[in-house]
Design a protein around this motif. Structure first.
Motif, PDB file in Angstrom:
ATOM      1  N   SER A 268     -11.139 -48.478 -59.189  1.00  0.00           N
ATOM      2  CA  SER A 268     -11.010 -49.923 -58.989  1.00  0.00           C
ATOM      3  C   SER A 268     -12.112 -50.599 -59.807  1.00  0.00           C
ATOM      4  N   GLN A 269     -11.979 -51.912 -59.969  1.00  0.00           N
ATOM      5  CA  GLN A 269     -12.997 -52.638 -60.736  1.00  0.00           C
ATOM      6  C   GLN A 269     -14.374 -52.459 -60.132  1.00  0.00           C
ATOM      7  N   ARG A 270     -14.406 -52.482 -58.810  1.00  0.00           N
ATOM      8  CA  ARG A 270     -15.681 -52.344 -58.114  1.00  0.00           C
ATOM      9  C   ARG A 270     -16.268 -50.955 -58.340  1.00  0.00           C
ATOM     10  N   GLU A 271     -15.406 -49.921 -58.244  1.00  0.00           N
ATOM     11  CA  GLU A 271     -15.874 -48.552 -58.461  1.00  0.00           C
ATOM     12  C   GLU A 271     -16.357 -48.356 -59.893  1.00  0.00           C
ATOM     13  N   LEU A 272     -15.588 -48.935 -60.825  1.00  0.00           N
ATOM     14  CA  LEU A 272     -15.953 -48.772 -62.230  1.00  0.00           C
ATOM     15  C   LEU A 272     -17.316 -49.410 -62.495  1.00  0.00           C
ATOM     16  N   GLY A 273     -17.510 -50.608 -61.976  1.00  0.00           N
ATOM     17  CA  GLY A 273     -18.795 -51.290 -62.158  1.00  0.00           C
ATOM     18  C   GLY A 273     -19.939 -50.485 -61.561  1.00  0.00           C
TER      19      GLY A 273
ATOM     20  N   SER B 266     -17.895 -39.437 -52.451  1.00  0.00           N
ATOM     21  CA  SER B 266     -18.711 -40.474 -53.026  1.00  0.00           C
ATOM     22  C   SER B 266     -17.895 -41.748 -53.307  1.00  0.00           C
ATOM     23  N   PHE B 267     -16.729 -41.588 -53.941  1.00  0.00           N
ATOM     24  CA  PHE B 267     -15.895 -42.768 -54.164  1.00  0.00           C
ATOM     25  C   PHE B 267     -15.317 -43.263 -52.839  1.00  0.00           C
ATOM     26  N   GLY B 268     -14.985 -42.341 -51.949  1.00  0.00           N
ATOM     27  CA  GLY B 268     -14.402 -42.724 -50.665  1.00  0.00           C
ATOM     28  C   GLY B 268     -15.356 -43.542 -49.817  1.00  0.00           C
ATOM     29  N   LEU B 269     -16.603 -43.143 -49.745  1.00  0.00           N
ATOM     30  CA  LEU B 269     -17.536 -43.800 -48.831  1.00  0.00           C
ATOM     31  C   LEU B 269     -18.511 -44.732 -49.543  1.00  0.00           C
ATOM     32  N   CYS B 270     -18.694 -44.558 -50.852  1.00  0.00           N
ATOM     33  CA  CYS B 270     -19.701 -45.362 -51.550  1.00  0.00           C
ATOM     34  C   CYS B 270     -19.166 -46.080 -52.782  1.00  0.00           C
ATOM     35  N   GLU B 271     -17.922 -45.886 -53.122  1.00  0.00           N
ATOM     36  CA  GLU B 271     -17.313 -46.539 -54.294  1.00  0.00           C
ATOM     37  C   GLU B 271     -18.120 -46.325 -55.563  1.00  0.00           C
ATOM     38  N   THR B 272     -18.683 -45.131 -55.701  1.00  0.00           N
ATOM     39  CA  THR B 272     -19.425 -44.849 -56.926  1.00  0.00           C
ATOM     40  C   THR B 272     -19.459 -43.355 -57.197  1.00  0.00           C
ATOM     41  N   LEU B 273     -20.162 -42.963 -58.282  1.00  0.00           N
ATOM     42  CA  LEU B 273     -20.290 -41.559 -58.662  1.00  0.00           C
ATOM     43  C   LEU B 273     -21.139 -40.803 -57.634  1.00  0.00           C
ATOM     44  N   PRO B 274     -20.938 -39.485 -57.547  1.00  0.00           N
ATOM     45  CA  PRO B 274     -21.767 -38.680 -56.653  1.00  0.00           C
ATOM     46  C   PRO B 274     -23.253 -38.847 -56.987  1.00  0.00           C
TER      47      PRO B 274
ATOM     48  N   CYS C 207     -24.758 -48.233 -49.657  1.00  0.00           N
ATOM     49  CA  CYS C 207     -23.476 -48.250 -50.375  1.00  0.00           C
ATOM     50  C   CYS C 207     -22.309 -48.029 -49.412  1.00  0.00           C
ATOM     51  N   ALA C 208     -22.511 -47.215 -48.382  1.00  0.00           N
ATOM     52  CA  ALA C 208     -21.422 -46.970 -47.427  1.00  0.00           C
ATOM     53  C   ALA C 208     -21.165 -48.222 -46.597  1.00  0.00           C
ATOM     54  N   LYS C 209     -22.231 -48.949 -46.314  1.00  0.00           N
ATOM     55  CA  LYS C 209     -22.045 -50.187 -45.534  1.00  0.00           C
ATOM     56  C   LYS C 209     -21.192 -51.175 -46.341  1.00  0.00           C
ATOM     57  N   THR C 210     -21.482 -51.254 -47.634  1.00  0.00           N
ATOM     58  CA  THR C 210     -20.700 -52.142 -48.494  1.00  0.00           C
ATOM     59  C   THR C 210     -19.251 -51.674 -48.565  1.00  0.00           C
ATOM     60  N   THR C 211     -19.066 -50.366 -48.663  1.00  0.00           N
ATOM     61  CA  THR C 211     -17.711 -49.832 -48.787  1.00  0.00           C
ATOM     62  C   THR C 211     -16.909 -50.076 -47.508  1.00  0.00           C
ATOM     63  N   VAL C 212     -17.513 -49.833 -46.375  1.00  0.00           N
ATOM     64  CA  VAL C 212     -16.801 -50.039 -45.115  1.00  0.00           C
ATOM     65  C   VAL C 212     -16.488 -51.530 -44.938  1.00  0.00           C
ATOM     66  N   GLN C 213     -17.419 -52.358 -45.361  1.00  0.00           N
ATOM     67  CA  GLN C 213     -17.171 -53.800 -45.357  1.00  0.00           C
ATOM     68  C   GLN C 213     -15.923 -54.132 -46.187  1.00  0.00           C
ATOM     69  N   SER C 214     -15.845 -53.464 -47.343  1.00  0.00           N
ATOM     70  CA  SER C 214     -14.708 -53.702 -48.230  1.00  0.00           C
ATOM     71  C   SER C 214     -13.404 -53.224 -47.579  1.00  0.00           C
TER      72      SER C 214
ATOM     73  N   TRP D 107      -7.257 -46.347 -42.631  1.00  0.00           N
ATOM     74  CA  TRP D 107      -8.475 -45.673 -43.102  1.00  0.00           C
ATOM     75  C   TRP D 107      -8.126 -44.521 -44.053  1.00  0.00           C
ATOM     76  N   LEU D 108      -7.069 -43.776 -43.727  1.00  0.00           N
ATOM     77  CA  LEU D 108      -6.664 -42.692 -44.631  1.00  0.00           C
ATOM     78  C   LEU D 108      -6.242 -43.263 -45.984  1.00  0.00           C
ATOM     79  N   ARG D 109      -5.480 -44.340 -45.934  1.00  0.00           N
ATOM     80  CA  ARG D 109      -4.983 -44.955 -47.176  1.00  0.00           C
ATOM     81  C   ARG D 109      -6.164 -45.408 -48.046  1.00  0.00           C
ATOM     82  N   PHE D 110      -7.141 -46.016 -47.381  1.00  0.00           N
ATOM     83  CA  PHE D 110      -8.307 -46.510 -48.120  1.00  0.00           C
ATOM     84  C   PHE D 110      -9.164 -45.346 -48.613  1.00  0.00           C
ATOM     85  N   ALA D 111      -9.459 -44.395 -47.727  1.00  0.00           N
ATOM     86  CA  ALA D 111     -10.414 -43.346 -48.068  1.00  0.00           C
ATOM     87  C   ALA D 111      -9.850 -42.375 -49.095  1.00  0.00           C
ATOM     88  N   LEU D 112      -8.548 -42.099 -49.012  1.00  0.00           N
ATOM     89  CA  LEU D 112      -7.963 -41.139 -49.947  1.00  0.00           C
ATOM     90  C   LEU D 112      -7.263 -41.825 -51.113  1.00  0.00           C
TER      91      LEU D 112
END
Lengths: 524, 453
Positions: free
Chosen positions: A24-29, A196-204, A235-242, A472-477
């Protein structure tokens, strides 16, 4: 799994889609920032992520076009400019030139080659989330060598890494599992990327990469330990917020318009404050309170400051939003102005939108298709009637009533709140009737009165728990849930059934086989 | 591949013979010209249907129009009055339906689902919670762009707010995102553009070689990845590779710019106005003149179906979709005229575009002579919001269509019936671009549209 089968009826019987999804744009950034320390401005030239399946990272909804490729090119250019401005010393300290670099050309290209090699070896494996294949490494170096110039060659290498599908897509190859033809086990590197992408929207991060390198990411306990570590990070707080704001569709608040005569107080500032209340509420319930799904719908608290206090009929609150006790008629997320406003029309509440929102988005109910060729007209504004009266007349049309018997009681029970989320007892001088129910889920019409009571009922519904698990499954996976996922969805719902914390629900998914395996797609 | 030699080429050949041009040069010229020469393709789109009585051509003295010899400016507010002076190059097509939508069990009709079929000939499919529609195959503009190996210019002036009405779809039937900001598009297409001079710029050549090297690397990378994927995963990588291929075409610049190619001025930040549309159409015309693309799809609604403040009162206070189109009642002259006044404005933009293209010389004629323009809509009569009797108009030249015609097909009397599909129209266009297809879109409606050629 006894008793659970019924809970998961209605999921698609299709095979689960495998995941080769674009970040996603957010993950890419975030990923670019993790690698080079900044987020390029040209990220904004990417076409918006599609939210067809609610979230910005569901593989079935994603597209790619030449506009994407143009944007990737612009992004890579910006990264190259920035890295060249320090001659890559910002990335690899040993790249810092001892003295000013001379004229560019083949000679400088040769003398700078070791630096570029270090950049490739340092950046590419992290960017690609796996060891760099020898032939790909050779191809990147070849790009550099053929340019016969330091700056042009380096620029091409940066383009090669940051425009590579191995960077832009989350790719999972997996490896065979003995005795299984339908699934593959993810490699440790791939599990690291999922976490890492699932919970933090970023690289490991370093910790995940170390765990993967040590072969410690295939046992459920090991995976859960890393997930627990990540959940404590910002980062996980931001991701869960998202996750929450996407599930509850709060992006609809952006630019949401209200009729200026009827709701003169509705401004962009107020809309922002309304959105912020829900964001802070999600944080409060998820993290501060370690709250449960039941709390999300039925808690008697929210996080309110002076900006939105008038919508609540409250006064004397500070400018900084803080947890406060709600007035008696309110409960949880569904009575917040955010939800009530996005489910209204500009000039009035919309029982139909609210019914659709609750049934479809919050409870994952499949609504019947609208009859074909049905000419739909919305009831005209009428200052001599309540919204409920206008709509009740409309929905008595036999062609419409089939669906509206399902929808209207839900929306009508929220009629005690107007289009900006204020509580009301009258409309146009007439008394409000907020009786209703959820007949399709065995909560008979007229059995609840008001959105607060409706929320209490929803908090106890099995459909709320299964829907949350599916979301949650749809989002996380990053893929749609299917019937084969039932055994992996049930642990999430089980946590909610016993009023376990939302954090435990999130964690329960990472222990399931669905999280560490991928479906094996038949090769065509 | 079907070879076609245009009539102009033959004229040129004979002219060359009589003018005693050296034989060898003539042969080379004739050979080059005998490669298939396809016209350009532009889709112009506006939403919300039309007011049929004010839209359809009339006989010069009033009454029903014949196939030829009709008039468009029979009333000061007639929908297509502004195109009267261009009518000899138009084909007005009435009575085609988005038939593929009619026997479907889904409700993807009206605007959202309806906007899928005009260019794809296919019914929409939509996921649960769909924000936007998708289908199962490409739209004609996407397919033509692929055939001509160019990146299309797709512009929707109201941005993502109006993205439900993006009408271009890729091979997988996914909606293709549009550009939506004029300045950004200018920078993207013309930012570094310089019409080539006789002295090639070594820097530009080096840059081109570098771009090419990166694309080769990325292509190889995607192809390394692809065999390890399966089924639908491969499709994802194919889409990535398609995107790269389009970039490659842009690097190579396609054909050389026409002499009349002029880098336009960088536009100001304008949205929601008449000027937005005219600037967009100028940009489109120059993209064609400079051969930066040969395919475009532009939306000429600057207000996302909202209020057009420049229309005469009281229309300037009414929303085009909610008030004017929804308020339309067949046979009612007042609501019919209101909608026609809006359509008249669209036709003014269309005339403006035609004049832009007519102003760009190409060969012995103009770019207009070598461009097939399809003007479309997702609705016909908007009172029922159904997808029949869509007002299609073809303009321009190129291809083998017979211009100056009014083609009338079966008028479906209500939303419950559908007679003639738009599929054959798309097939006819596809074949003008050498696609040699039996049916573009839904195979249930095969063949070309009778009367076009």
């Amino acid at each position: 799994m006894t008793g659970a089968t019924e809970a998961w009826a209605g999921l698609s019987p299709n095979a689960p889609s495998s995941v080769v999804r674009l970040l996603s744009q957010r993950e890419l950034g975030n990923a670019i920032e993790a690698l080079v320390g900044f987020q390029p401005q040209s990220l904004s030239s990417l076409p918006a992520d599609r939210h067809d399946l609610v979230y910005d990272r569901v593989v079935d909804a994603q597209t790619i076009s030449s506009l994407h490729e143009d944007a990737f090119e612009a992004i890579a250019d910006e990264i190259a400019d920035k890295l060249l401005s320090t001659d890559f010393a910002s990335l690899v300290p040993s790249c810092k030139p001892a003295s000013a670099l001379g004229t560019d050309g083949a000679a400088l290209g040769t003398s700078r080659r070791p630096c570029i090699q270090a950049v490739i070896d340092g950046v590419a494996p992290r960017a690609f989330r796996r060891a760099l294949d020898a032939d790909k490494r050779a191809a990147l170096l070849d790009l550099y060598d053929k340019a016969q110039s330091y700056r042009d060659g380096a620029r091409q290498v940066v383009h090669g890494i940051f425009r590579s599908p191995s960077f832009l897509y989350l790719v999972e190859y997996g490896q065979p599992i003995t005795g299984r033809s339908d699934a593959l086990a993810l490699t440790d590197d791939e599990v690291a990327a999922r976490l890492s992408f699932g919970l933090c929207e970023t690289l490991p991060d370093d910790g995940l990469r170390a765990a993967a390198a040590a072969g410690k990411l295939h046992d459920p306990d090991d995976i859960a330990r890393e997930a627990t570590r990540l959940l404590a990070l910002p980062c996980a707080k931001t991701t869960v917020q998202s996750f929450w704001t996407q599930w509850f569709r709060h992006s609809k608040l952006d630019g949401l318009k209200r009729d200026a005569t009827k709701y003169p107080e509705w401004t962009t500032t107020l809309a922002t404050a309304v959105a912020r209340e829900s964001q802070q509420f999600f944080d409060y319930i998820t993290w501060d309170q370690s709250g449960s799904l039941h709390d999300l719908f039925a808690t008697k608290k929210s996080v309110i400051g002076s900006a939105i206090a008038p919508l609540y009929g409250l006064s004397g609150l500070g400018d900084t939003p803080a947890p406060v006790d709600l007035p008696a008629e309110r409960r949880g997320i569904l009575t917040q102005p955010s939800v009530l406003a996005i489910t209204s029309d500009p000039d009035a509440s919309s029982p139909v939108k609210r019914g659709v929102y609750v049934l479809q988005s919050v409870l994952c109910q499949t609504l019947p298709q609208r009859p074909q060729n049905l000419a739909i007209t919305t009831p005209a504004a009428n200052d001599a009637k309540t919204t409920r009266e206008r709509w009740a007349q409309h929905s008595s049309n036999p062609a419409c009533s089939f669906c509206h018997q399902m929808l209207d009681p839900v929306g009508f029970s929220m009629e005690d709140f107007d289009a900006v989320g204020r509580h009301r007892t009258t409309e146009n001088g007439l008394p409000i009737d907020a009786s209703g129910g959820i007949p399709s889920l065995d909560i008979p019409d007229h059995s609840v009165n008001g959105a607060g009571q409706l929320s209490d009922k929803i908090a106890d519904l099995e459909a709320a728990r299964t829907c949350f698990s599916r979301q949650w499954l749809r989002f996380a996976l990053g893929r749609m849930e299917v019937s084969a996922d039932a055994p992996d969805l049930d642990p999430i719902a089980s946590v909610a059934r016993t009023n376990g914390s939302l954090q435990s629900s999130f964690l329960s998914l990472v222990r399931t086989p669905a999280f560490r395996q991928r479906p094996r797609v038949t090769t065509q | 591949m079907k070879l076609s030699v245009s009539r102009r080429t033959w004229l040129k050949t004979f002219a060359g013979l009589t003018a005693a041009v050296p034989f060898q040069g003539l042969l080379r010229d004739a050979f080059a010209q005998s490669m298939p020469t396809y016209p350009r393709f532009v889709v112009v789109y506006n939403p919300n249907g039309c007011s049929p009585d004010f839209w359809r051509p009339r006989a010069p003295g009033g009454g029903p129009a014949d196939k030829t010899g009709w008039t468009l400016d029979f009333d000061p507010d007639s929908s297509m009055g502004p195109l009267e002076k261009h009518k000899d190059s138009l084909i007005v097509i009435e009575g085609l339906d988005l038939t593929c939508n009619f026997d479907q069990a889904t409700s993807y009709l009206g605007h959202n689902g309806g906007a899928v079929a005009p260019l794809t000939g296919l019914h929409a499919r939509g996921p649960d919670n769909a924000d936007s529609m998708r289908t199962t195959g490409p739209s004609i503009d996407y397919a033509v762009a692929k055939q001509l190996k160019v990146a299309p210019f797709l512009f929707h002036p109201t941005g993502y707010a109006g993205s439900n009405l993006h009408i271009t779809f890729d091979d997988a039937g996914e909606r293709v995102p549009n550009e939506y900001e004029l300045r950004t598009s200018f920078d993207k297409w013309f930012g570094s553009f310089m019409a080539p001079s006789s002295m090639p710029d070594p820097k530009a050549l080096a840059r081109k070689a570098a771009d090419q090297a990166v694309i080769d690397f990325l292509n190889d990378d995607a192809k390394r990845l692809r065999p390890r994927l399966a089924g639908t995963e491969k499709l994802k990588m194919d889409a990535f590779i398609d995107g790269l291929n389009l970039l490659q075409q842009k690097i190579n610049g396609g054909s050389a710019p026409l002499a009349a190619c002029q880098k336009p001025m960088q536009p100001g930040n304008i949205t929601g106005t008449q000027e937005t549309i005219q600037t967009m159409l100028q940009l489109t015309a120059q993209l064609l003149a400079c051969n930066l693309t040969r395919v475009a799809n532009v939306n000429i609604d600057p207000v996302n179906s909202g209020k057009m403040s420049w229309l005469p009162a009281p229309l300037n206070t009414l929303a085009v979709h909610n008030d004017i189109a929804h308020g339309f009642r067949p046979g009612d002259p007042v609501s019919g005229r209101n909608l026609s006044i809006v359509h008249h404005w669209y036709a003014t933009q269309m005339a403006y575009f035609i004049e832009q293209l007519k102003g760009i010389a190409e060969g012995n004629g103009t770019v207009y002579d070598n461009t097939i323009i399809l003007w479309t809509n997702e609705l016909g009569d908007p009172s029922q919001h159904m997808n029949n009797n869509i007002p299609f108009v073809i303009a321009g030249g190129g291809g083998k269509f017979k211009r100056g015609q009014y083609l009338k097909f079966g008028i479906s009397a209500s939303y419950k019936e559908s007679r003639d599909s738009n599929g054959p129209l798309l097939t006819s266009i596809a074949n003008q671009f050498g696609m040699n297809t039996m049916a573009f879109g839904d195979p249930r409606y095969p063949g070309e549209l009778p009367g076009l050629t």
